[in-house]
Design an enzyme around this catalytic site. Structure first.
Site, short mmCIF file in Angstrom:
data_model
loop_
_atom_site.label_atom_id
_atom_site.label_comp_id
_atom_site.label_asym_id
_atom_site.label_seq_id
_atom_site.Cartn_x
_atom_site.Cartn_y
_atom_site.Cartn_z
N SER A 31 0.84 -1.21 0.00
CA SER A 31 0.00 0.00 0.00
C SER A 31 0.87 1.26 0.00
O SER A 31 0.58 2.23 -0.71
CB SER A 31 -0.89 0.02 1.24
OG SER A 31 -1.79 -1.05 1.23
N ARG A 78 1.52 4.25 -3.04
CA ARG A 78 1.25 5.66 -2.75
C ARG A 78 2.51 6.51 -2.93
O ARG A 78 2.43 7.66 -3.37
CB ARG A 78 0.69 5.81 -1.33
CG ARG A 78 -0.77 5.31 -1.23
CD ARG A 78 -1.16 4.96 0.19
NE ARG A 78 -2.57 4.66 0.36
CZ ARG A 78 -3.17 3.49 0.06
NH1 ARG A 78 -2.45 2.51 -0.46
NH2 ARG A 78 -4.45 3.30 0.28
N SER A 93 -13.30 0.99 3.04
CA SER A 93 -12.31 0.67 2.01
C SER A 93 -11.34 1.82 1.86
O SER A 93 -11.73 2.94 1.52
CB SER A 93 -13.01 0.41 0.67
OG SER A 93 -12.08 0.56 -0.38
N GLN A 105 -9.24 2.04 -0.43
CA GLN A 105 -9.12 2.37 -1.86
C GLN A 105 -10.20 3.38 -2.25
O GLN A 105 -9.92 4.33 -2.98
CB GLN A 105 -9.21 1.09 -2.69
CG GLN A 105 -8.02 0.17 -2.44
CD GLN A 105 -8.06 -1.13 -3.22
OE1 GLN A 105 -8.93 -1.33 -4.06
NE2 GLN A 105 -7.12 -2.00 -2.95
N ASP A 162 -6.52 -8.40 4.45
CA ASP A 162 -5.72 -9.23 3.53
C ASP A 162 -5.08 -10.43 4.24
O ASP A 162 -4.54 -11.33 3.59
CB ASP A 162 -4.61 -8.39 2.88
CG ASP A 162 -5.19 -7.33 1.94
OD1 ASP A 162 -6.37 -7.44 1.54
OD2 ASP A 162 -4.45 -6.39 1.61
N ARG A 211 -12.40 -14.89 -1.65
CA ARG A 211 -11.52 -15.55 -0.66
C ARG A 211 -12.29 -16.37 0.37
O ARG A 211 -11.70 -17.20 1.05
CB ARG A 211 -10.60 -14.50 0.01
CG ARG A 211 -9.56 -13.97 -0.96
CD ARG A 211 -8.64 -12.91 -0.36
NE ARG A 211 -7.64 -12.51 -1.35
CZ ARG A 211 -6.90 -11.41 -1.28
NH1 ARG A 211 -7.05 -10.57 -0.26
NH2 ARG A 211 -6.01 -11.14 -2.21
O1 LIG Z 1 -5.59 0.90 -0.01
C1 LIG Z 1 -4.88 -0.11 -0.12
O2 LIG Z 1 -3.66 -0.05 -0.37
C2 LIG Z 1 -5.51 -1.43 0.07
C3 LIG Z 1 -6.74 -1.52 0.65
C4 LIG Z 1 -7.46 -2.78 0.84
O3 LIG Z 1 -8.49 -2.85 -0.11
P1 LIG Z 1 -9.93 -2.16 0.11
O4 LIG Z 1 -9.76 -0.72 0.21
O5 LIG Z 1 -10.71 -2.53 -1.12
O6 LIG Z 1 -10.47 -2.79 1.35
C5 LIG Z 1 -6.56 -3.98 0.70
O7 LIG Z 1 -7.33 -5.16 0.58
C6 LIG Z 1 -5.61 -3.87 -0.46
O8 LIG Z 1 -4.72 -4.97 -0.51
C7 LIG Z 1 -4.76 -2.63 -0.36
C1 LIG Z 2 -6.70 -7.11 -2.27
C2 LIG Z 2 -5.41 -6.93 -2.54
O1 LIG Z 2 -4.89 -6.00 -3.40
P1 LIG Z 2 -5.56 -5.07 -4.49
O2 LIG Z 2 -6.94 -4.72 -4.03
O3 LIG Z 2 -4.65 -3.90 -4.61
O4 LIG Z 2 -5.59 -5.87 -5.77
C3 LIG Z 2 -4.39 -7.75 -1.83
O5 LIG Z 2 -3.20 -7.47 -2.03
O6 LIG Z 2 -4.72 -8.68 -1.06
#
Ligand SMILES: O=C(O)C1=C[C@@H](OP(=O)(O)O)[C@@H](O)[C@H](O)C1
Ligand SMILES: C=C(OP(=O)(O)O)C(=O)O
Length: 424
Positions: free
Chosen positions: A20, A24, A164, A166, A311, A342
């Protein structure tokens, strides 16, 4: 991929940089003025996808033996892409870059592999559209490929239905190109690397409870970034150290940000012997973790802890299968929309090994402690599934092999080498 049997895991390991934070660092470095130097960058396929996308938008990014130099051009310095942007397998690249692209003055298209083309993008399209963005799912299924025509954006307050990082990051990044303060409230706090790092680059991001807000048009300035070890990658070695008899492993410099450390709390609940050493709370917190073989028991994992270990749930499921008693994992519906479903994939593969596991709508129930046997595991090209079963394969009776085990390259290219180095 055949998994070798190992006993008595011993030694030190420095896991690769946090995925992550690596993404960034490249993104924000590209939007900052000057050269950002990134050390301990994760050279996994996902983060390389992020680098390739920003190179296509005119950012010069050097890779000198793992040290990354991003020659950023400022908030408005990206140029119209020379080609379709390929996000590969990476949800993080897709959702964060969409927030940035929404505010540019050019049109871009994003595509990626089969997995990313089936992951939900409506969750970012909804807030971006309400900011006035012009974003369309080219196949009309709310998935990648996406077409984004950059546009002046309106500031919004977004009440996100999902916890989330993201989604939160996408909206905050679009907020940098909007006409006022943009904020996001999530039901439960998700990882806060965007908030920490944007502030480090000079933005004004404030956080209160589960709400993060950003002031538009920040001047971002290049920085030095040392990426901490990824706790999501450390998870496999923590589990191996706890479960493989006669083990003692020292994991060096692991990120322990409280929005990511749920695994450590769950391990403790399960009876794990983990000692934190050299704790450093500056910026992104880190520590060394000393892990010793422990007898584990079941626990319940649910509620606010879920985003802090989302994760790591595949690994927790395997640990639960080897622990005595029952483990309940709940409130984790998000597992269905990762690189694979998963919940189903863990239940299918653990059942093949003889485990007593029942998938539920938002998690799974595992009655642990049964002897598990080898099997042919289908990773479904999901790196976290492959790595979790590699650890199961050290412990079960008989040979275990993993289909497409090389998908670990997404987040941990040297995973098998690092694992086998620790064992006898
Ligand atoms: O912001 C990030 O770097 C991440 C957020 C998580 O996803 P979500 O935001 O969809 O939960 C995680 O599962 C992913 O591996 C990395
Ligand atoms: C969900 C994952 O990553 P991403 O959402 O960035 O594909 C992960 O690394 O487990």
């Amino acid at each position: 991929m055949e998994i070798k049997k190992l006993t008595n895991l011993h030694g030190e390991i420095t896991v690769p940089g946090d995925k992550s934070i690596s993404h960034r660092a490249v993104m924000f470095g590209s939007l900052a003025k000057g050269t950002t130097r990134i050390t301990h960058f994760l050279e996994g396929a996902d983060c390389l996808s992020t680098i390739s996308c920003f190179r296509k938008m005119g950012i010069d990014i050097e890779n000198n033996n793992g040290e990354i130099l991003v020659h950023g051009k400022g908030l408005r310095g990206l140029s119209s892409p020379t080609d379709i942007l390929d996000v590969g397998n990476s949800g993080t690249t897709t959702r964060l870059i969409s927030g940035i692209l929404a505010g540019q003055n050019f049109v871009s298209e994003l595509t990626g592999d089969d997995s990313i083309q089936s992951r939900p993008m409506k969750r970012i399209m909804t807030p971006l559209l309400s900011m006035g963005a012009d974003i369309t799912s080219i196949k009309g299924n709310n998935c990648v490929p996406l077409r984004i025509a950059g546009h002046p954006l309106k500031a919004i307050h977004y009440d996100s239905p999902v916890a989330s990082a993201q989604v939160k990051s996408c909206v905050l990044l679009a907020g940098m190109y909007s006409d006022g303060v943009t904020s996001v409230t999530e039901p439960v706090l998700s990882r806060n690397h965007t908030e920490i790092m944007l502030n480090y680059f000079g933005a004004q991001v404030t956080s209160e409870g589960t709400t993060a807000s950003i002031v538009p048009e920040p001047s971002l300035h290049a920085r030095e970034i040392t990426v901490p070890g990824d706790i999501s990658s450390a998870a496999y070695f923590i589990a191996a150290g706890l479960l493989v008899p006669g083990s003692e492993i020292l994991l060096k410099n692991v990120g322990i940000n409280p929005t990511r450390d749920g695994l450590l709390r769950v391990c403790k609940d399960m009876g794990a012997d983990i000692t934190m050493l050299n704790v450093n709370m500056d910026g992104e917190p880190t520590a060394d973790l000393l892990v010793r073989t422990s007898s584990l028991h079941g626990t319940t994992v649910g509620g606010e802890i879920i985003p802090t270990l989302i994760d790591e749930i595949p690994m927790i499921a395997v640990m639960a299968a080897f622990a005595e008693g029952t483990t309940i994992i709940k409130d984790a519906k998000e597992l269905k929309v990762k690189e694979s479903d998963r919940i189903l994939v863990m239940a299918e593969n653990l059942s093949r090994m003889g485990a007593d596991i029942t998938p539920t709508d938002d998690g799974m129930i595992i009655h642990g402690g049964k002897p598990l046997h080898g099997a042919v595991i289908d990773s479904y090209l999901d790196h976290r599934v492959a790595m979790s079963f590699a650890i199961a394969g050290l412990l079960c009776d008989g040979p275990l092999s993993i289909k497409s085990g090389d998908c670990v390259k997404i987040s941990y290219p040297e995973f098998y080498e690092d694992l086998y180095r620790l064992g006898e």
